[in-house]
Design an enzyme around this catalytic site. Structure first.
Site, PDB file in Angstrom:
ATOM      1  N   SER A 186      -5.333   2.044   7.692  1.00 12.90           N
ATOM      2  CA  SER A 186      -5.810   0.666   7.874  1.00 12.90           C
ATOM      3  C   SER A 186      -5.141  -0.027   9.041  1.00 12.90           C
ATOM      4  O   SER A 186      -5.666  -0.989   9.575  1.00 12.90           O
ATOM      5  CB  SER A 186      -5.479  -0.178   6.644  1.00 12.90           C
ATOM      6  N   ALA A 219      -0.221  -3.897   0.595  1.00 10.32           N
ATOM      7  CA  ALA A 219       0.211  -2.515   0.329  1.00 10.32           C
ATOM      8  C   ALA A 219      -0.855  -1.486   0.759  1.00 10.32           C
ATOM      9  O   ALA A 219      -2.041  -1.775   0.657  1.00 10.32           O
ATOM     10  CB  ALA A 219       0.482  -2.361  -1.174  1.00 10.32           C
ATOM     11  N   PRO A 220      -0.440  -0.338   1.278  1.00 13.09           N
ATOM     12  CA  PRO A 220       0.943   0.133   1.456  1.00 13.09           C
ATOM     13  C   PRO A 220       1.636  -0.377   2.716  1.00 13.09           C
ATOM     14  O   PRO A 220       2.810  -0.105   2.915  1.00 13.09           O
ATOM     15  CB  PRO A 220       0.782   1.653   1.522  1.00 13.09           C
ATOM     16  N   GLY A 221       0.898  -1.126   3.592  1.00 15.84           N
ATOM     17  CA  GLY A 221       1.647  -1.790   4.660  1.00 15.84           C
ATOM     18  C   GLY A 221       1.172  -1.577   6.094  1.00 15.84           C
ATOM     19  O   GLY A 221       1.880  -1.925   7.025  1.00 15.84           O
ATOM     20  N   ASP A 238       1.485  -8.255  -2.685  1.00 18.97           N
ATOM     21  CA  ASP A 238       0.638  -7.216  -3.292  1.00 18.97           C
ATOM     22  C   ASP A 238       1.362  -6.675  -4.522  1.00 18.97           C
ATOM     23  O   ASP A 238       2.587  -6.469  -4.460  1.00 18.97           O
ATOM     24  CB  ASP A 238       0.387  -6.074  -2.282  1.00 18.97           C
ATOM     25  N   ASP A 258      -0.148 -12.392  -7.150  1.00 20.15           N
ATOM     26  CA  ASP A 258      -1.586 -12.465  -6.904  1.00 20.15           C
ATOM     27  C   ASP A 258      -1.815 -13.241  -5.600  1.00 20.15           C
ATOM     28  O   ASP A 258      -1.395 -14.397  -5.488  1.00 20.15           O
ATOM     29  CB  ASP A 258      -2.240 -13.190  -8.095  1.00 20.15           C
ATOM     30  N   ASP A 274      -6.381  -8.463   3.620  1.00 23.56           N
ATOM     31  CA  ASP A 274      -7.232  -7.270   3.506  1.00 23.56           C
ATOM     32  C   ASP A 274      -7.484  -6.963   2.027  1.00 23.56           C
ATOM     33  O   ASP A 274      -7.594  -5.802   1.640  1.00 23.56           O
ATOM     34  CB  ASP A 274      -6.505  -6.100   4.212  1.00 23.56           C
ATOM     35  N   LYS A 303     -15.307  -7.607   2.720  1.00 19.48           N
ATOM     36  CA  LYS A 303     -15.948  -6.378   2.248  1.00 19.48           C
ATOM     37  C   LYS A 303     -17.423  -6.691   2.029  1.00 19.48           C
ATOM     38  O   LYS A 303     -17.757  -7.695   1.385  1.00 19.48           O
ATOM     39  CB  LYS A 303     -15.319  -5.896   0.935  1.00 19.48           C
TER      40      LYS A 303
HETATM   41  C1  LIG Z   1      -7.408  -2.116   1.425  1.00 14.81           C
HETATM   42  S1  LIG Z   1      -5.887  -2.307   0.611  1.00 14.81           S
HETATM   43  C2  LIG Z   1      -4.892  -3.027   1.842  1.00 14.81           C
HETATM   44  C3  LIG Z   1      -4.407  -2.082   2.883  1.00 14.81           C
HETATM   45  C4  LIG Z   1      -3.394  -2.710   3.811  1.00 14.81           C
HETATM   46  N1  LIG Z   1      -4.003  -3.746   4.633  1.00 14.81           N
HETATM   47  C5  LIG Z   1      -2.774  -1.695   4.716  1.00 14.81           C
HETATM   48  O1  LIG Z   1      -2.969  -1.781   5.930  1.00 14.81           O
HETATM   49  O2  LIG Z   1      -2.055  -0.804   4.231  1.00 14.81           O
HETATM   50  C6  LIG Z   1      -6.197  -3.631  -0.442  1.00 14.81           C
HETATM   51  C7  LIG Z   1      -4.971  -4.120  -1.176  1.00 14.81           C
HETATM   52  O3  LIG Z   1      -5.293  -5.387  -1.756  1.00 14.81           O
HETATM   53  C8  LIG Z   1      -4.542  -5.499  -2.936  1.00 14.81           C
HETATM   54  N2  LIG Z   1      -5.123  -6.584  -3.747  1.00 14.81           N
HETATM   55  C9  LIG Z   1      -6.351  -6.663  -4.305  1.00 14.81           C
HETATM   56  N3  LIG Z   1      -6.474  -7.826  -4.981  1.00 14.81           N
HETATM   57  C10 LIG Z   1      -5.306  -8.486  -4.814  1.00 14.81           C
HETATM   58  C11 LIG Z   1      -4.800  -9.734  -5.256  1.00 14.81           C
HETATM   59  N4  LIG Z   1      -5.559 -10.539  -5.997  1.00 14.81           N
HETATM   60  N5  LIG Z   1      -3.559 -10.092  -4.903  1.00 14.81           N
HETATM   61  C12 LIG Z   1      -2.777  -9.295  -4.154  1.00 14.81           C
HETATM   62  N6  LIG Z   1      -3.202  -8.098  -3.697  1.00 14.81           N
HETATM   63  C13 LIG Z   1      -4.441  -7.697  -4.036  1.00 14.81           C
HETATM   64  C14 LIG Z   1      -4.598  -4.124  -3.574  1.00 14.81           C
HETATM   65  O4  LIG Z   1      -3.504  -3.933  -4.451  1.00 14.81           O
HETATM   66  C15 LIG Z   1      -4.526  -3.225  -2.334  1.00 14.81           C
HETATM   67  O5  LIG Z   1      -3.205  -2.782  -2.103  1.00 14.81           O
END
Ligand SMILES: C[S@@+](CC[C@H](N)C(=O)[O-])C[C@H]1O[C@@H](n2cnc3c(N)ncnc32)[C@H](O)[C@@H]1O
Length: 354
Positions: A186, A219-221, A238, A258, A274, A303
């Site tokens: 990502s 996550a993961p970052g 996250d 959250d 994201d 999305k």
């Molecule tokens: C597509 S991944 C993100 C990837 C990240 N941008 C990267 O570059 O590694 C989506 C993330 O959104 C988190 N997520 C989804 N709903 C969330 C919420 N309400 N609060 C915090 N994190 C959330 C998920 O746990 C997941 O790790």
């Protein structure tokens, strides 16, 4: 090819998004003037390109979300002879007015397109040398580009693009390489967004060491990594774990919270987001951050639903505009489906001076 009052436009897009790309382009044109006396060319599903026919309307590349590239299409050769493709292509180019800054040989971003790339690599110097000898190629990056696009090996579309109203990358793809240290692929999305939405001076001005950012859904970052590598301090929100170097990075504070409930204690420079959520929910959240003055700039992903994607985006982006307009906030917003995006689009929103 067309009546003089008609102009064909060739747009590249991610395969599978042809309908969205055409729908958006036609809507932009119709907002200028009704399109009269035109039957639109058929859309080929999963081809990675569309042709739209307009009258005198023009298209604005930056306002198109699904178009990777915008080309004024001037010639189509439906059947190229296998033994000599060069002569008919040169003849077609001879009929075009003016000279060209650069020549780009292109193919669709599909598996079939990849098979053609070896051919275009061989063909490029032949065509380029012939055009140079004729004095048609100026080697000037600011001048009109010549595109020779092969939808397949036996046909070709020839057109031109204006460097001020198109993508500055071959096939409209600002391809990124995967940094070894980054914890997820990502990361390339945010790297591409920064390159596509911000010019070099904006990148230097707005992404500076010592700035503060919040990354929602971090996550993961991968996104956090792009920020910390520029010396920006990041609060990564996250419930999932941050991985690799980011698990213990001195510039990263990881909060298992959250993202929809988190509020920063002090305003930050950047919000990136994201989270996989409904576009309208993410848009409302980002709008609320701007209205509250919690950030000055943001890059976030929306999305896309399976159907009615243009409508979902209209509603999400329209919602943000409404929130900001009601508060009298000045801003610039751009949205694109980037090369590293899949079923999503990326949005850049920045506060501007009044
Ligand atoms: C597509 S991944 C993100 C990837 C990240 N941008 C990267 O570059 O590694 C989506 C993330 O959104 C988190 N997520 C989804 N709903 C969330 C919420 N309400 N609060 C915090 N994190 C959330 C998920 O746990 C997941 O790790």
């Amino acid at each position: 090819m067309n009546k003089p009052t008609q102009q064909n436009w060739l747009l590249y897009c991610r395969p599978g998004f042809e309908q969205d790309c055409a729908q958006e382009a036609l809507r932009q044109a119709k907002q200028q003037k009704p399109i009269i006396g035109v039957e639109q060319p058929a859309i080929i599903a999963d081809s990675g390109y569309v042709i739209v026919t307009l009258n005198q309307q023009t298209l604005n590349y930056r306002e198109l979300i699904f178009a990777r590239q915008l080309i004024r299409l001037q010639q189509i050769i439906a059947t190229l002879p296998e033994r000599d493709r060069l002569t008919p292509i040169l003849d077609a180019i001879a009929a075009l007015p003016g000279n060209f800054g650069t020549l780009w040989l292109e193919v669709p971003d599909t598996n079939d397109g990849k098979l053609l790339a070896a051919f275009t690599r061989r063909f490029q110097p032949l065509l380029e040398n012939a055009l140079r000898e004729q004095g048609r190629l100026l080697d000037d990056l600011r001048a009109t580009r010549l595109h020779v696009f092969f939808p397949d090996k036996s046909s070709v579309m020839i057109g031109s693009s204006d460097p001020h109203n198109s993508a500055d990358a071959i096939m409209g793809i600002a391809r990124q390489s995967m940094p070894v240290e980054a914890p997820s692929r990502s990361t390339m999305k945010l790297a591409e967004a920064i390159e596509v939405f911000m010019d070099k001076s904006e990148q230097t001005r707005l992404l500076r060491q010592g700035m503060q950012a919040v990354d929602l859904g971090a996550a993961p970052g991968g996104w956090t990594w792009q920020l910390v590598r520029r010396g920006i301090r990041v609060t990564a929100v996250d419930n999932g774990p941050m991985k690799g170097v980011l698990a213990t990075h001195p510039l990263v504070q990881h909060l298992k919270q959250d993202g929809f409930k988190y509020a920063p204690r002090k305003a930050v420079d950047w919000l990136v987001c994201d989270m996989v959520e409904k576009p309208s929910r993410v848009a409302t959240l980002v709008g609320a951050w701007f209205v509250a003055g919690w950030c000055k700039h943001t890059i976030f992903n929306l999305k896309l639903p399976m159907k009615q994607r243009v409508a979902a985006l209209d509603s999400a982006l329209g919602g943000i505009r409404k929130q900001l307009d009601e508060e009298g906030i000045n801003y610039r917003m751009s949205a694109k489906q980037l090369y590293h995006d899949r079923d999503e689009v990326t949005v850049y929103l920045t506060k501007t001076k009044g």
